[in-house]
Design a protein around this motif. Structure first.
Motif, PDB file in Angstrom:
ATOM      1  N   LEU A  23       0.842  -0.934  -0.021  1.00 34.15           N
ATOM      2  CA  LEU A  23       0.030   0.363   0.054  1.00 34.15           C
ATOM      3  C   LEU A  23       0.191   1.275   0.051  1.00 34.15           C
ATOM      4  O   LEU A  23       2.322   1.266   0.532  1.00 34.15           O
ATOM      5  N   VAL A  24       0.698   2.320  -0.788  1.00 29.88           N
ATOM      6  CA  VAL A  24       1.448   3.729  -0.673  1.00 29.88           C
ATOM      7  C   VAL A  24       1.051   3.785   0.498  1.00 29.88           C
ATOM      8  O   VAL A  24      -0.845   4.060   1.500  1.00 29.88           O
ATOM      9  N   ALA A  25       1.484   4.939   1.101  1.00 28.42           N
ATOM     10  CA  ALA A  25       1.278   5.807   1.938  1.00 28.42           C
ATOM     11  C   ALA A  25       1.142   7.017   2.349  1.00 28.42           C
ATOM     12  O   ALA A  25       1.350   8.428   2.244  1.00 28.42           O
ATOM     13  N   ASP A  26      -0.291   7.079   1.115  1.00 24.43           N
ATOM     14  CA  ASP A  26      -1.072   8.264   0.901  1.00 24.43           C
ATOM     15  C   ASP A  26      -2.631   8.155   1.398  1.00 24.43           C
ATOM     16  O   ASP A  26      -3.622   9.136   0.708  1.00 24.43           O
ATOM     17  N   GLY A  27      -2.434   7.348   2.744  1.00 28.52           N
ATOM     18  CA  GLY A  27      -3.937   7.769   3.597  1.00 28.52           C
ATOM     19  C   GLY A  27      -3.498   9.166   4.797  1.00 28.52           C
ATOM     20  O   GLY A  27      -2.545   9.732   4.258  1.00 28.52           O
ATOM     21  N   ALA A  28      -4.348   9.273   4.977  1.00 29.83           N
ATOM     22  CA  ALA A  28      -4.727  10.228   6.160  1.00 29.83           C
ATOM     23  C   ALA A  28      -2.865  10.497   7.224  1.00 29.83           C
ATOM     24  O   ALA A  28      -3.009   9.482   7.846  1.00 29.83           O
ATOM     25  N   GLY A  29      -3.140  11.778   7.905  1.00 30.06           N
ATOM     26  CA  GLY A  29      -1.569  11.065   8.026  1.00 30.06           C
ATOM     27  C   GLY A  29      -0.456  10.715   7.456  1.00 30.06           C
ATOM     28  O   GLY A  29       0.744   9.709   8.101  1.00 30.06           O
ATOM     29  N   GLY A  30      -0.405  10.481   6.005  1.00 31.07           N
ATOM     30  CA  GLY A  30       1.069   9.166   5.868  1.00 31.07           C
ATOM     31  C   GLY A  30       0.317   8.071   5.941  1.00 31.07           C
ATOM     32  O   GLY A  30       1.916   6.838   6.140  1.00 31.07           O
ATOM     33  N   MET A  31      -1.041   6.982   6.652  1.00 30.99           N
ATOM     34  CA  MET A  31      -0.871   6.121   7.304  1.00 30.99           C
ATOM     35  C   MET A  31      -1.434   5.194   5.596  1.00 30.99           C
ATOM     36  O   MET A  31      -1.705   5.882   4.477  1.00 30.99           O
ATOM     37  N   PRO A  32      -1.150   4.086   5.244  1.00 29.95           N
ATOM     38  CA  PRO A  32      -1.661   2.558   4.106  1.00 29.95           C
ATOM     39  C   PRO A  32      -3.210   3.404   3.750  1.00 29.95           C
ATOM     40  O   PRO A  32      -3.616   3.921   4.860  1.00 29.95           O
ATOM     41  N   GLY A  33      -2.815   3.923   2.411  1.00 30.82           N
ATOM     42  CA  GLY A  33      -4.104   4.196   2.077  1.00 30.82           C
ATOM     43  C   GLY A  33      -3.828   3.512   0.543  1.00 30.82           C
ATOM     44  O   GLY A  33      -4.634   1.755   0.391  1.00 30.82           O
ATOM     45  N   SER A  34      -4.261   3.647  -0.766  1.00 31.41           N
ATOM     46  CA  SER A  34      -4.401   3.061  -2.126  1.00 31.41           C
ATOM     47  C   SER A  34      -3.618   1.821  -2.034  1.00 31.41           C
ATOM     48  O   SER A  34      -2.405   1.877  -1.957  1.00 31.41           O
ATOM     49  N   LEU A  35      -3.964   1.027  -2.162  1.00 27.59           N
ATOM     50  CA  LEU A  35      -3.418  -0.489  -2.672  1.00 27.59           C
ATOM     51  C   LEU A  35      -2.585  -0.762  -3.697  1.00 27.59           C
ATOM     52  O   LEU A  35      -3.627  -1.346  -4.987  1.00 27.59           O
ATOM     53  N   ILE A  36      -2.227  -0.961  -4.001  1.00 25.40           N
ATOM     54  CA  ILE A  36      -1.119  -1.348  -5.360  1.00 25.40           C
ATOM     55  C   ILE A  36      -0.599  -2.296  -5.336  1.00 25.40           C
ATOM     56  O   ILE A  36      -1.048  -3.159  -7.147  1.00 25.40           O
ATOM     57  N   PHE A  37      -0.630  -3.383  -5.173  1.00 23.28           N
ATOM     58  CA  PHE A  37      -0.721  -5.115  -5.091  1.00 23.28           C
ATOM     59  C   PHE A  37      -1.107  -5.825  -3.683  1.00 23.28           C
ATOM     60  O   PHE A  37      -0.587  -5.556  -3.217  1.00 23.28           O
ATOM     61  N   ALA A  38      -1.705  -7.319  -4.108  1.00 30.18           N
ATOM     62  CA  ALA A  38      -2.057  -7.960  -3.278  1.00 30.18           C
ATOM     63  C   ALA A  38      -1.802  -9.510  -3.941  1.00 30.18           C
ATOM     64  O   ALA A  38      -2.049  -9.805  -5.193  1.00 30.18           O
ATOM     65  N   LYS A  39      -1.609 -10.892  -3.054  1.00 28.65           N
ATOM     66  CA  LYS A  39      -0.866 -11.901  -3.560  1.00 28.65           C
ATOM     67  C   LYS A  39      -1.566 -12.908  -2.109  1.00 28.65           C
ATOM     68  O   LYS A  39      -1.202 -12.229  -0.987  1.00 28.65           O
ATOM     69  N   SER A  40      -2.121 -13.772  -2.374  1.00 28.82           N
ATOM     70  CA  SER A  40      -1.582 -14.860  -1.545  1.00 28.82           C
ATOM     71  C   SER A  40      -0.509 -15.777  -1.188  1.00 28.82           C
ATOM     72  O   SER A  40      -0.278 -16.019  -2.429  1.00 28.82           O
TER      73      SER A  40
END
Length: 364
Positions: free
Chosen positions: A178-195
């Motif tokens: 996740l990119v650190a573009d959430g509120a206050g630099g928290m996790p935001g946009s998901l760019i990759f996921a896998k199991s």
């Protein structure tokens, strides 16, 4: 036996004649692998000894090859050594056949084989003093990474997982970037996921007091590492209905203030720099590996009839040298590939050409 009337015995107690039960396979799905050899293990529960156990594996879309898995010497355990492999996505399954010719198979599992990167970003001390898990499938743990220079090629991660808690049976992990573009630099946009599979393919089951890592390899649709600009997070959780894993925690190391927990009840990320009903103070054992996307600085000089190139390391596992007779390219001639930071173009001066060089960071 009506055919062998002398083969008799008198029972000394009650007994039951029941149906023959097929064998049961207990296998921990593999995590991602390097291109070198690796170990596959499974446990078999069966009333008949001497099971025939096999590991069937193939590149996705290819043909299966099989490797016999003999008994490892531990009760009910079978193991084999597989690899080395070429870089690819693989799928596999295990089969067991007992002496009554009953055969059972696992579900088809997947893993990726790819090169590891030389540079690892870590904020823990490498040793875990605790582990945590949650039955809530929306409960996630994450570590924030700040690569030097900002631009980073993320090619892998290591995630500390308990080998014995909450149980010794292991299930796949859900891994997110996740990119650190959430509120206050928290996790935001998901760019990759896998199991990806967890730990557990250790002959003998491993020691409960040791630190074990699940390996993850990140690749995009072009089979390249993920190109990330700026800070990012790697988060782990338990996929729905796939069981529960316990994630390791460093509580004795210097607090890095980079570990976070997502509380599904409140829908918020919370820092593990404090301890409360949800957070546990310390550093989560999640590490990122990759290399800087800053181009290497190349120098060239003559030694006899050879041209020697040197450059600074970016942390990439491999470097490929290209040449052209024009400064504007195209640089399509591959002179060679090396894992070091020095390359010699032998006899280049004898060729009587003016040659230009570029060096690229590559994975395989």
């Amino acid at each position: 036996s009506v055919n062998h009337p002398t083969a008799i015995d008198e029972s000394n107690g009650n007994f039951v004649i029941g149906e023959n039960v097929p064998p049961v396979i207990l296998h921990d799905p593999l995590d991602d692998q390097d291109l070198t050899q690796f170990t596959v293990t499974t446990r078999v529960i069966d009333e008949r000894p001497n099971a025939d156990v096999q590991f069937h594996c193939r590149p996705v879309g290819g043909s299966y090859s099989l490797i016999p898995m003999p008994a490892s010497g531990y009760p009910g355990e079978y193991a084999a050594t597989a690899g080395p492999l070429t870089a690819n996505e693989y799928e596999y399954y295990l089969t067991v056949r007992d002496s009554y010719d009953q055969t059972v198979s696992t579900a088809v599992c997947t893993f990726r084989a790819a090169s590891a990167c030389a540079t690892e970003l870590a904020y823990d001390d490498g040793t875990a003093e605790a582990s945590h898990w949650a039955a809530d499938t929306d409960f996630r743990w994450a570590v924030k990474f700040s690569p030097a220079g900002g631009a980073f090629a993320l090619c892998g991660a290591r995630i500390g997982v308990s080998i014995s808690r909450p149980t010794t049976l292991h299930t796949p992990l859900q891994v997110q970037v996740l990119v650190a573009d959430g509120a206050g630099g928290m996790p935001g946009s998901l760019i990759f996921a896998k199991s990806v599979g967890s730990v557990g393919n250790v002959i003998g089951g491993g020691s409960p007091d040791s630190t074990y890592w699940a390996d993850v390899r990140f690749r995009d649709g072009l089979n390249m590492p993920l190109a990330i600009s700026g800070d990012f997070y790697i988060a782990v959780s338990n996929p729905i209905l796939n069981g529960i894993e316990a994630f390791l925690h460093d509580t004795s190391g210097t607090l890095a203030n980079r570990s976070f927990v997502y509380d599904g009840c409140t829908g918020q990320w919370r820092s593990e720099s404090v301890t409360d009903s949800v957070t546990k103070r310390g550093n989560r054992l999640i590490r990122a590996s990759g290399f800087s996307l800053v181009p290497p600085q190349v120098t060239a000089y003559r030694v006899g009839n050879d041209v020697v190139l040197r450059w600074n390391s970016t942390g990439a596992p491999l470097y490929r040298v290209y040449s052209s007779t024009s400064a504007s390219g195209p640089f399509e001639t591959i002179e060679g590939t090396t894992s070091g930071t020095v390359f010699t173009d032998e006899g280049a001066v004898d060729e009587g050409l003016k040659k230009m060089y570029i060096v690229k960071s590559v994975m395989e």
